[in-house]
Design an enzyme around this catalytic site. Structure first.
Site, short mmCIF file in Angstrom:
data_model
loop_
_atom_site.label_atom_id
_atom_site.label_comp_id
_atom_site.label_asym_id
_atom_site.label_seq_id
_atom_site.Cartn_x
_atom_site.Cartn_y
_atom_site.Cartn_z
N SER A 93 4.65 7.38 10.25
CA SER A 93 4.66 8.14 11.51
C SER A 93 4.54 7.21 12.71
CB SER A 93 3.53 9.16 11.52
OG SER A 93 2.28 8.50 11.44
N GLU A 115 9.25 1.04 11.12
CA GLU A 115 10.31 2.01 10.85
C GLU A 115 9.64 3.37 10.94
OE1 GLU A 115 12.48 4.44 9.90
OE2 GLU A 115 12.72 3.86 7.80
N GLU A 169 9.15 15.79 15.60
CA GLU A 169 9.59 15.60 14.23
C GLU A 169 8.84 16.58 13.33
OE1 GLU A 169 8.49 11.86 12.12
OE2 GLU A 169 10.59 11.85 11.51
N LYS A 217 0.87 -1.18 0.00
CA LYS A 217 0.00 0.00 0.00
C LYS A 217 0.90 1.23 0.00
CE LYS A 217 -2.04 2.91 2.09
NZ LYS A 217 -1.81 4.33 1.71
N CYS A 256 13.19 10.29 7.60
CA CYS A 256 12.99 9.86 8.99
C CYS A 256 14.24 10.10 9.82
CB CYS A 256 12.59 8.40 9.03
SG CYS A 256 13.65 7.34 8.04
#
Ligand code: NAI
Ligand code: MG
Length: 496
Positions: A246, A267, A400, A192, A301
């Site tokens: 996220s 991750e 973040e 996806k 990331c």
């Protein structure tokens, strides 16, 4: 630079003109509901094309196809060298069409073409080849048991149907990081892609069919996270969810997967510290650290978004960073001169602007950037932004941002900077700049991060494991460690 001066390759134009359905059982199929969604070009804010908006029914078809392919053994029982050959052929085909692959990702999510053409797409190709080699090397062990007269050995079996859910920051590369290890070990996959950048995954699936992947081995369902993504995670026949995105969504996926004990690997986000010591090579440290934050518009990331600089060199480093940020070439992603493109979407643009506003409100001082960059084009362009005078408890030092915004802070001694660097819910990566070997090893040992770069930033290799500590996730993609994510260990006892 306008779209007219940046020419799209004919293959891209042809691809964009297609009706983009899901890719299930080696066929392109529309959503059962007939629904579609817009895919936006972040450099122009215009709709690039529409793709199928998948829901539970589409997910069910894709998972069933993957399960059939897994159980029929067309993939898992294929001789491993044949699986390896197919992975290698796919890598070769991407290499032949590297300009198409690179242009498609840049168009879809805004990464500079220099980066996609010479950085991420070659990395994706290399990754497939590396994993192709592992297909023939997934070995068990013989175990010298003391329990009696037995022969004991282990085998590693593929976990089954894998749901791979990926973000928009490196569309093709993220797809291949998941597919490589899953396919090498004999799993089948439903992928996806992110709703912001679904195109390269769809193209990749067609290319996989072209080189001979059997039906049902690679399936792609496009759609929103809350619809297609959620349905995929909840599907009872999905044995494992491999997620990149996220931390918030990662947690919700774990909760859903817990009900049926589906395997998960995560991750997730980061707020990576990057430490410039007083004895660093300042020129290299500055350019490396600026790459560390501004590469891919900061949408990485592992972006080095907290820079700690030794007080003795703080002013000098800050001045060099200001110059760097002010001269970075922000522009159209397909222009080969561009060093930084637009952020991916209106949502991301608003989020980054919000963080800039919060930084001002909390008292950080702006050194460079801090606003929109309309001279770069009509898209979601943001200036490379540097804040100094940042305190550890400020929002921009903790959350973040996932955009071109960096917080720079002075430090006085190593133990202090280690403890400040480690004061984060995240632990994905860390950078260290020093010419002193003792400092290098000391910091590498003490920083709580899945990867520590010394005198470098943003280097990756198919053979080197990748993943996070703490809320940056768990499991290691890449390297031989990735095989663990997609295999179960079976132990066999033979009574002698
Ligand atoms: P996201 O985590 O919502 O999206 C990542 C993927 O998960 C997409 O394919 C999305 O469709 C899917 N997804 C979303 N909700 C889902 C659900 N409930 N069930 C299953 N799948 C779901 O990330 P988003 O909204 O695109 O970005 C938000 C923030 O997340 C960014 O600003 C950044 O801070 C962080 N992020 C971190 C990434 C990383 O590589 N660590 C990548 C992307 C975003
Ligand atoms: Mg897009």
């Amino acid at each position: 630079m306008s779209e007219t001066t940046v020419s799209l390759m004919p293959e891209i134009q042809e691809f964009l003109a297609q009706t983009h359905g899901h890719f299930i059982d080696n066929a392109v199929v529309p959503s059962r509901s007939g629904a579609v969604m817009d895919d936006v070009n972040p450099a122009t804010r215009e709709v690039l094309t529409t793709v199928a908006r998948g829901g539970a029914e589409d997910v069910d078809l894709a998972v069933k196809a993957a399960k059939r392919a897994f159980e029929a053994g067309a993939w898992a029982n294929m001789p491993p060298n044949q699986r390896g050959i197919l992975l290698w052929r796919l890598a070769d085909l991407i290499e032949q069409r590297i300009d198409i692959a690179a242009q498609l990702d840049s168009l879809d999510m805004g990464m500079p073409i220099r980066q996609s053409r010479y950085g991420t797409t070659p990395m994706a190709i290399d990754h497939l080849r590396y994993m192709a080699g592992w297909a023939t090397k997934v070995e068990g062990r013989t175990i010298p048991v003391s329990a009696g007269s037995f022969f004991n050995y282990t085998v590693r079996e593929p976990v089954g149907v894998v749901a791979a859910i990926i973000p928009w920051n490196f569309p093709l590369l993220m797809a291949i990081w998941k597919l490589g290890a899953a396919l090498a070990t004999g799993c089948t996959v439903v992928l996806k892609p992110a709703e912001q950048s679904p195109l390269s995954a769809l193209m990749l699936a067609q290319w996989a069919r072209e080189v001979g992947f059997p039906a049902g081995v690679i399936n792609v369902v496009t759609g929103y996270g809350s619809e297609a993504g959620a349905a995929l995670v909840a599907h009872p026949d999905v044995d494992k969810v491999a997620f990149t995105g996220s931390t918030e969504v990662g947690k919700s996926i774990m909760k859903t997967a817990a009900d049926r004990m589906a395997r998960v690997s995560m991750e997730l986000g980061g707020k990576s510290p990057n430490i410039i010591c007083a004895d660093a090579n300042i020129k290299r440290a500055v350019s490396g650290s600026m790459l560390g934050i501004f590469m891919n518009q900061g949408e990485v990331c592992s972006a080095g978004s907290r820079i700690y600089v030794a007080r003795a060199i703080y002013d000098q480093v800050l001045e060099a960073m200001e110059t760097y940020a002010k001269t970075l070439r922000v522009g159209h992603p397909l222009d080969h001169r561009t060093q930084m493109g637009p952020v991916v979407s209106d949502e991301q643009y608003q989020r980054v602007m919000h963080y800039i506003e919060v930084a001002h409100r909390e008292g950080a001082s702006l050194i460079a950037g801090g606003g929109a960059m309309s001279e770069a084009g009509p898209g979601y362009f943001i200036q490379p932004t540097v804040f100094a005078g940042v305190e550890d408890q400020m929002t921009i030092a903790q959350e973040e941002i996932f955009g071109p915004v960096v917080a720079v802070m002075p430090f006085d001694d190593l133990d202090e900077v280690v403890s400040r660097a480690n004061q984060s819910i995240y632990g994905l990566a860390a950078g260290v700049w020093t010419e002193n070997v003792r400092t290098a090893h000391y910091l590498a040992q003490r920083l709580k991060a899945g990867t520590v770069w010394v005198n470098a930033y943003h280097v990756y290799d198919a053979a080197a494991p990748w993943g996070g500590f703490k809320q940056s996730g768990f499991g290691r993609e890449m390297g031989s460690y990735a095989l663990d994510l997609y295999t179960e260990v079976k132990d066999v006892w033979i009574g002698l």
